[in-house]
Design a protein around this motif. Structure first.
Motif, short mmCIF file in Angstrom:
data_model
loop_
_atom_site.label_atom_id
_atom_site.label_comp_id
_atom_site.label_asym_id
_atom_site.label_seq_id
_atom_site.Cartn_x
_atom_site.Cartn_y
_atom_site.Cartn_z
N VAL A 121 0.79 -1.36 -0.12
CA VAL A 121 -0.12 -0.03 -0.10
C VAL A 121 1.02 1.32 0.09
O VAL A 121 1.60 1.36 0.98
CB VAL A 121 -0.71 -0.10 1.44
CG1 VAL A 121 -1.73 1.38 1.25
CG2 VAL A 121 -1.82 -1.15 1.35
N LEU A 122 0.73 2.01 -1.06
CA LEU A 122 1.81 3.52 -1.16
C LEU A 122 0.89 4.46 -1.32
O LEU A 122 0.03 4.66 -2.13
CB LEU A 122 2.45 3.15 -2.49
CG LEU A 122 3.28 4.15 -3.11
CD1 LEU A 122 4.45 4.55 -1.96
CD2 LEU A 122 3.85 4.02 -4.24
N LEU A 123 1.21 5.44 -0.18
CA LEU A 123 0.36 6.78 -0.18
C LEU A 123 1.76 7.58 -0.87
O LEU A 123 2.63 7.71 -0.43
CB LEU A 123 0.27 7.29 1.17
CG LEU A 123 0.10 8.85 1.24
CD1 LEU A 123 -1.22 9.04 0.64
CD2 LEU A 123 -0.11 9.12 2.80
N SER A 124 1.35 7.96 -2.01
CA SER A 124 2.33 8.83 -3.01
C SER A 124 1.45 9.81 -3.79
O SER A 124 0.92 9.53 -4.88
CB SER A 124 3.19 7.96 -3.81
OG SER A 124 4.07 8.91 -4.38
N PRO A 125 0.80 10.89 -2.98
CA PRO A 125 -0.52 11.57 -3.61
C PRO A 125 -0.37 12.28 -5.10
O PRO A 125 -1.32 12.55 -5.46
CB PRO A 125 -0.68 12.56 -2.35
CG PRO A 125 -0.20 11.89 -1.16
CD PRO A 125 1.14 11.37 -1.82
N ALA A 126 0.99 12.64 -5.11
CA ALA A 126 1.04 13.50 -6.55
C ALA A 126 0.47 14.77 -6.08
O ALA A 126 0.28 15.74 -7.37
CB ALA A 126 0.62 12.88 -7.70
N CYS A 127 0.01 15.25 -5.05
CA CYS A 127 -0.57 16.48 -4.62
C CYS A 127 -0.36 16.94 -3.43
O CYS A 127 0.08 16.40 -2.59
CB CYS A 127 -2.10 15.93 -4.61
SG CYS A 127 -3.08 15.70 -6.34
N ALA A 128 -0.60 18.46 -3.26
CA ALA A 128 -0.51 18.85 -2.01
C ALA A 128 -1.48 18.61 -1.31
O ALA A 128 -2.65 18.16 -1.55
CB ALA A 128 -0.51 20.57 -2.21
N SER A 129 -1.24 18.77 0.25
CA SER A 129 -2.39 18.26 1.12
C SER A 129 -3.42 19.16 1.77
O SER A 129 -4.28 18.83 2.62
CB SER A 129 -1.35 17.79 2.45
OG SER A 129 -0.52 18.83 2.86
N LEU A 130 -3.36 20.35 1.49
CA LEU A 130 -3.80 21.43 2.30
C LEU A 130 -5.29 21.73 2.23
O LEU A 130 -5.99 22.13 2.73
CB LEU A 130 -3.26 22.96 2.03
CG LEU A 130 -1.72 23.11 2.18
CD1 LEU A 130 -1.41 24.35 1.99
CD2 LEU A 130 -1.59 22.76 3.52
N ASP A 131 -5.80 20.83 1.03
CA ASP A 131 -7.47 20.86 1.07
C ASP A 131 -8.09 20.04 1.94
O ASP A 131 -9.07 19.98 2.33
CB ASP A 131 -7.77 20.17 -0.42
CG ASP A 131 -7.17 18.56 -0.64
OD1 ASP A 131 -6.15 18.19 0.20
OD2 ASP A 131 -7.90 17.74 -0.98
N GLN A 132 -7.13 18.94 2.63
CA GLN A 132 -8.14 18.24 3.70
C GLN A 132 -7.06 18.09 4.91
O GLN A 132 -7.60 17.90 5.99
CB GLN A 132 -8.32 16.89 3.24
CG GLN A 132 -9.57 16.84 2.39
CD GLN A 132 -9.79 15.45 1.75
OE1 GLN A 132 -9.12 14.48 2.04
NE2 GLN A 132 -11.09 15.35 1.15
N PHE A 133 -5.73 18.51 4.80
CA PHE A 133 -4.80 18.50 6.13
C PHE A 133 -3.97 19.75 6.35
O PHE A 133 -4.04 20.43 5.22
CB PHE A 133 -3.64 17.22 5.74
CG PHE A 133 -4.35 15.94 5.55
CD1 PHE A 133 -4.53 15.10 6.49
CD2 PHE A 133 -4.73 15.59 4.25
CE1 PHE A 133 -5.33 13.84 6.44
CE2 PHE A 133 -5.36 14.16 4.01
CZ PHE A 133 -5.69 13.41 4.92
N LYS A 134 -3.58 19.90 7.29
CA LYS A 134 -2.86 21.18 7.76
C LYS A 134 -1.57 20.98 6.86
O LYS A 134 -0.81 22.03 6.69
CB LYS A 134 -2.50 20.96 9.19
CG LYS A 134 -3.67 21.32 10.20
CD LYS A 134 -3.42 21.64 11.59
CE LYS A 134 -4.57 21.81 12.46
NZ LYS A 134 -3.93 21.74 13.76
N SER A 135 -1.06 19.75 6.76
CA SER A 135 0.37 19.69 5.82
C SER A 135 0.46 18.25 5.38
O SER A 135 -0.26 17.41 5.91
CB SER A 135 1.61 19.98 7.10
OG SER A 135 1.60 19.18 7.93
#
Length: 444
Positions: free
Chosen positions: A409-423
């Motif tokens: 299982v690989l979390l490698s989002p290719a995106c910034a996180s600020l839509d749902q997380f602080k960082s």
């Protein structure tokens, strides 16, 4: 210390960088003004009570009457208020420019400047450890850790700076002993409306007046356009520093130096990071033996292709720092999976071209889960193998019920996180926590 006495100075943007700028001027008995477009900016409670500040918008009369504006990296120079000040002849720089002017006044100091779309934090941290292990006093900061100006509070022999394209836009006096662009891929395209080459131009400012340029032989965009500096190259199978055919050794000038199986870092992209760090260390005349020992023992950094859980034959890898497409490409190139790969993509893509990921999703045993703001856009990459959820937690709950031994299982989002997380850090921590929670007592 470079003198700014008698100057009307305005600092735009607080936070830890803005505060470092305030403290820099206060040390010279200069009282700057501070502007922040936020109503409750970070660091406001730490501001010296002598400072006059304005919140909520860019106070144009302060900007137009300034002699010098220090602008936060997060605020584009294209902002209309800044453009008006520039047209009036007001000098606009960033904190890195202030730092460079100070270091340039000390002829015996060295700067290592590191940028790139991916890997720059790992290489910055690793080269800092290499220099420290060699018994040389070193300060590490810039875009990570301490703001650059805070490093001036101690008398270091070498300064290692991670620099973003945003910081380089307002830097003019950098004279690095060694400068490197590790790689270039689309990132921050919302900041660069003219496209990739505008981003490349900003990155290339790191090479100006550098003594040595360390380039990625596999990425033509990292090669400087002027040939004034000495160039050293690294790459997968070509360059002064490279890997052997099976990625089993780090090779320098055709001589194997370190077996990759002896390294704590794993994955081709991390081997390239190690090569870049070794090239930098060599140009600083650090003992090769000392450098290799540090590289071998370096564990890497949290949220960068980090194995956070291995349970019942299933590996859960946290690569939350992959906030752009190029970083996810690197992860997909490096991941080794004997079973099925479950890939988590999602967040704010910053107007990036996700289609570059399509070749990495074909002809492999993979299932993709898309979450966050750009989940529907990401789901178009491989719709026949994609599940869409609103949150990462929902995706992981589904995955936890499906995985079997040998899966990854690989979390490698290719995106910034600020839509749902602080960082990205919070996103990575939640991934690690949920991996543990969803696998407890599940029998997987």
């Amino acid at each position: 210390m470079v003198s700014y006495q008698g100057k009307n100075i305005v600092i735009v943007g607080l936070g830890i960088t803005g505060l470092s700028c305030v403290n820099y001027f206060l040390a010279q008995n200069i009282i700057p003004k501070v502007i922040d477009t936020r109503l409750k900016p970070q660091g406001l409670e730490q501001l010296d009570n002598r400072i006059n500040y304005h919140l909520g918008d860019l106070k144009i009369d302060w900007l137009l009457n300034a002699d010098l504006i220090i602008v936060s990296p997060g605020i584009p120079l294209s902002t209309p208020e800044l453009q008006k000040a520039k047209e009036k002849g007001v000098e606009i720089i960033g904190d890195i420019e202030l730092f460079c002017r100070e270091v340039n006044a000390k002829s015996n100091k060295k700067i290592v400047a590191i940028t790139g779309a991916n890997g720059k934090t790992t290489v910055t941290t690793l080269i800092g450890e290499i220099i420290k292990s060699a018994g040389i006093s070193v300060g590490v900061g810039g875009n990570i850790g301490q703001p650059a100006l805070s490093l001036l509070n101690q008398d270091y022999d070498v300064y290692v700076l991670e620099l973003s394209s945003f910081q380089l836009e307002t830097t003019y006096s950098l004279k690095a002993t060694v400068a490197t662009i590790l790689n270039i891929s689309e990132d921050h395209m919302d900041r660069y409306p003219l496209g990739l080459m505008q981003y490349v131009e900003a990155k290339h400012r790191i090479y100006h007046n550098a003594t040595y340029c360390v380039i990625n032989n596999d990425d033509q965009l990292t090669i400087p356009t002027d040939k004034q500096s000495d160039i050293v190259s690294f790459g997968v199978d070509k360059g002064n520093y490279h890997l052997d055919n099976h990625y089993e050794h780090l090779i320098v000038q055709d001589q194997p130096l370190l077996a990759t199986k002896m390294m704590k870092l794993t994955g081709c992209h991390n081997y390239l990071n190690a090569l870049a760090a070794l090239a930098i260390a060599d140009k600083l005349n650090i003992s090769r033996q000392s450098s290799i020992a540090t590289i071998a023992s370096f564990h890497g950094l949290p949220h960068r292709f980090e194995l956070v859980l291995e349970k019942n034959g299933v590996k859960w890898i946290n690569d939350s720092k992959a906030t752009n497409v190029g970083s996810t490409e690197a992860a997909l190139n490096s991941v080794v999976c004997k079973g099925k790969l479950y890939l988590l993509l999602g967040g704010d893509g910053k107007s990036a071209d996700f289609s570059l990921l399509i070749p990495y999703l074909k002809n492999r045993n993979i299932e993709v889960f898309c979450f966050g703001r750009d989940r529907y856009l990401l789901s178009k990459l491989a719709p026949n193998i994609t599940t869409i959820t609103e949150t990462m937690a929902e995706s992981m709950q589904i995955i936890a019920k499906k995985v079997v031994s040998n899966d990854v299982v690989l979390l490698s989002p290719a995106c910034a996180s600020l839509d749902q997380f602080k960082s990205y850090v919070e996103r990575g921590k939640q991934f690690a926590y949920l991996a543990e929670q969803y696998t407890q007592g599940s029998g997987i």
